[in-house]
Write a protein that holds these residues in place. Structure first.
Motif, short mmCIF file in Angstrom:
data_model
loop_
_atom_site.label_atom_id
_atom_site.label_comp_id
_atom_site.label_asym_id
_atom_site.label_seq_id
_atom_site.Cartn_x
_atom_site.Cartn_y
_atom_site.Cartn_z
N GLY A 1 0.81 -1.21 0.00
CA GLY A 1 0.00 0.00 0.00
C GLY A 1 0.85 1.25 0.00
N SER A 2 1.93 1.26 0.78
CA SER A 2 2.81 2.42 0.80
C SER A 2 3.48 2.63 -0.54
N TRP A 3 3.76 1.51 -1.23
CA TRP A 3 4.35 1.63 -2.57
C TRP A 3 3.38 2.27 -3.56
N ILE A 4 2.09 2.06 -3.36
CA ILE A 4 1.09 2.70 -4.23
C ILE A 4 1.22 4.22 -4.15
N ILE A 5 1.35 4.73 -2.92
CA ILE A 5 1.50 6.18 -2.71
C ILE A 5 2.81 6.66 -3.34
N VAL A 6 3.88 5.92 -3.12
CA VAL A 6 5.19 6.30 -3.66
C VAL A 6 5.16 6.34 -5.18
N ILE A 7 4.58 5.32 -5.78
CA ILE A 7 4.53 5.26 -7.25
C ILE A 7 3.66 6.38 -7.81
N ALA A 8 2.52 6.65 -7.16
CA ALA A 8 1.64 7.73 -7.63
C ALA A 8 2.34 9.08 -7.56
N ALA A 9 3.05 9.34 -6.44
CA ALA A 9 3.78 10.59 -6.30
C ALA A 9 4.92 10.69 -7.31
N SER A 10 5.59 9.57 -7.56
CA SER A 10 6.71 9.56 -8.51
C SER A 10 6.23 9.85 -9.93
N ILE A 11 5.10 9.27 -10.29
CA ILE A 11 4.55 9.51 -11.63
C ILE A 11 4.16 10.98 -11.78
N GLY A 12 3.52 11.54 -10.75
CA GLY A 12 3.13 12.94 -10.81
C GLY A 12 4.32 13.88 -10.96
N SER A 13 5.36 13.64 -10.16
CA SER A 13 6.55 14.50 -10.26
C SER A 13 7.29 14.28 -11.57
N PHE A 14 7.30 13.06 -12.07
CA PHE A 14 7.99 12.77 -13.33
C PHE A 14 7.31 13.46 -14.50
N LEU A 15 5.98 13.48 -14.52
CA LEU A 15 5.26 14.15 -15.61
C LEU A 15 5.53 15.65 -15.60
N VAL A 16 5.57 16.24 -14.41
CA VAL A 16 5.90 17.67 -14.32
C VAL A 16 7.34 17.90 -14.76
N LEU A 17 8.24 16.98 -14.40
CA LEU A 17 9.64 17.09 -14.82
C LEU A 17 9.75 17.10 -16.34
N LEU A 18 9.05 16.19 -17.01
CA LEU A 18 9.08 16.15 -18.48
C LEU A 18 8.59 17.46 -19.07
N LEU A 19 7.53 18.01 -18.48
CA LEU A 19 6.98 19.28 -18.97
C LEU A 19 8.00 20.41 -18.79
N ILE A 20 8.63 20.47 -17.62
CA ILE A 20 9.62 21.52 -17.35
C ILE A 20 10.83 21.38 -18.28
N LEU A 21 11.28 20.15 -18.51
CA LEU A 21 12.42 19.93 -19.41
C LEU A 21 12.08 20.36 -20.84
N ALA A 22 10.85 20.04 -21.28
CA ALA A 22 10.43 20.43 -22.62
C ALA A 22 10.39 21.95 -22.76
#
Length: 359
Positions: free
Chosen positions: A138-159
């Motif tokens: 269950g804790s990994w679900i939270i970690v993965i969700a947060a990681s995906i959210g930050s990664f998508l913002v990272l891709l946008l910022i890099l672009a």
């Protein structure tokens, strides 16, 4: 000033910085042990040392408390404080802004949005209670969700960073992206059930106590990669501190340096937010405190010193948050803000002109 006098001054400065570094290292080790000793149950320092050396304790319960609860929390405090501090140092240098922190590009807000998608989704299957029933998965679900959210913002910022040359413009865009994600979360909260909102708010308080030793091993790798990139960027960061034109005159590619700084900060801030939730103010306060104590802007010295200073401050905040002798645990983000704000005020009063370090 003669050449010999200049050499003597340089040698005294080097000695002073060396002693500061030793003091930071010793202070970190000391607070690490104290962090393990204090809590709802006070454990003697001698017993803590015996447990750390593998000899165990005369009280089996103490051994379980230290190894299963306090040791992971103390390690998490060191990693969180160090990562956020180095991320804040890089952002302040990149944007030459004393108020910049690791969250200015929206990476933290992106992680929060990812968690909100999980926690605020309609249906009891995504409630924090249901997630907790899944134990470590269950804790990994939270970690993965947060990681995906930050990664998508990272891709946008890099672009965006590839198309924009001006760092100030990039800073403004990053703040706007953060505001957009925060607004989306707010709208989602408005239409969510009260118990779901409460669960999400608890996560936003930040916590150092929910990270397991297995998760710490992954977190260590990410933090080492992010910190390693930051240290390799020491010379470009020194150049950027004096302005983009100066950095180019030194032969550095400002565009490449900016991208790597963003990647490094995203790894550091994004991973900590994913595993611990949002933790504020450390990334803003610690770089200023380190510059003030060391009296240097050389990132080859600042980065390792900031690493230790961040760990030291976070361990101290965690001791306060645990309220030794009580079963109460305060939100770590609130404690860091209460401790960090006076630090920044003190630095401003001492230095009088904080902007001078960025010009």
């Amino acid at each position: 000033m003669s050449e010999s006098q200049a050499d003597n001054k340089l040698e005294r400065t080097s000695m002073s910085i060396r002693w500061y570094f030793i003091a930071l290292l010793a202070g970190t080790v000391l607070l690490f042990v104290v962090n393990l000793a204090l809590g709802s149950v006070d454990i003697p320092i001698g017993e803590i040392v015996s447990i750390l050396l593998g000899d165990g304790s005369t009280h089996e319960a103490w051994t379980k408390i230290v190894t299963n609860i306090r040791l992971p929390r103390a390690f998490t405090a060191i990693l969180a404080g160090s990562a956020l501090s180095i991320g804040g140092l890089q952002m302040q240098t990149l944007f030459r802004n004393p108020l910049a922190g690791p969250s200015v590009l929206g990476i933290t807000a992106g992680a929060s949005l990812g968690v909100a998608v999980v926690m605020l989704t309609t249906g009891t299957i995504t409630s924090i209670f249901a997630i907790q029933q899944l134990s470590s998965f269950g804790s990994w679900i939270i970690v993965i969700a947060a990681s995906i959210g930050s990664f998508l913002v990272l891709l946008l910022i890099l672009a965006i960073s590839v198309r924009i040359r001006d760092n100030v413009t990039l800073l403004i865009i990053g703040l706007m992206i953060a505001n957009i994600t925060i607004a989306l979360v707010s709208i989602w909260q408005y239409f969510s059930k009260p118990e779901q909102i409460q669960d999400y708010l608890i996560w936003t308080f930040g916590s150092l106590g929910g990270v397991t030793m297995n998760q710490i091993s992954i977190l260590v790798i990410i933090i080492l990669i992010g910190s390693g990139i930051a240290f390799l960027l020491s010379k470009p960061l020194n150049g950027l501190l004096l302005g983009e034109n100066y950095a180019r005159s030194m032969g550095f590619s400002v565009q490449k340096a900016r991208i790597w700084v963003i990647i490094s900060t995203s790894l550091l801030a994004g991973s900590i937010t994913a595993f611990c939730g949002p933790i504020g103010f450390v990334g803003v306060a610690v770089p200023h405190l380190t510059r003030s104590l060391l009296g240097t802007n050389d990132h080859r010295i600042l980065i390792p010193s900031t690493f230790l200073m961040g760990a030291l401050l976070m361990l101290g905040c965690d001791i306060i948050a645990q309220v030794p002798g009580s079963t109460t645990t305060l939100p770590i983000s609130a404690v860091t803000s209460l401790v960090g704000s006076p630090v920044v005020v003190w630095v401003i009063v001492q230095r009088k002109n904080l902007q001078a370090s960025f010009s």
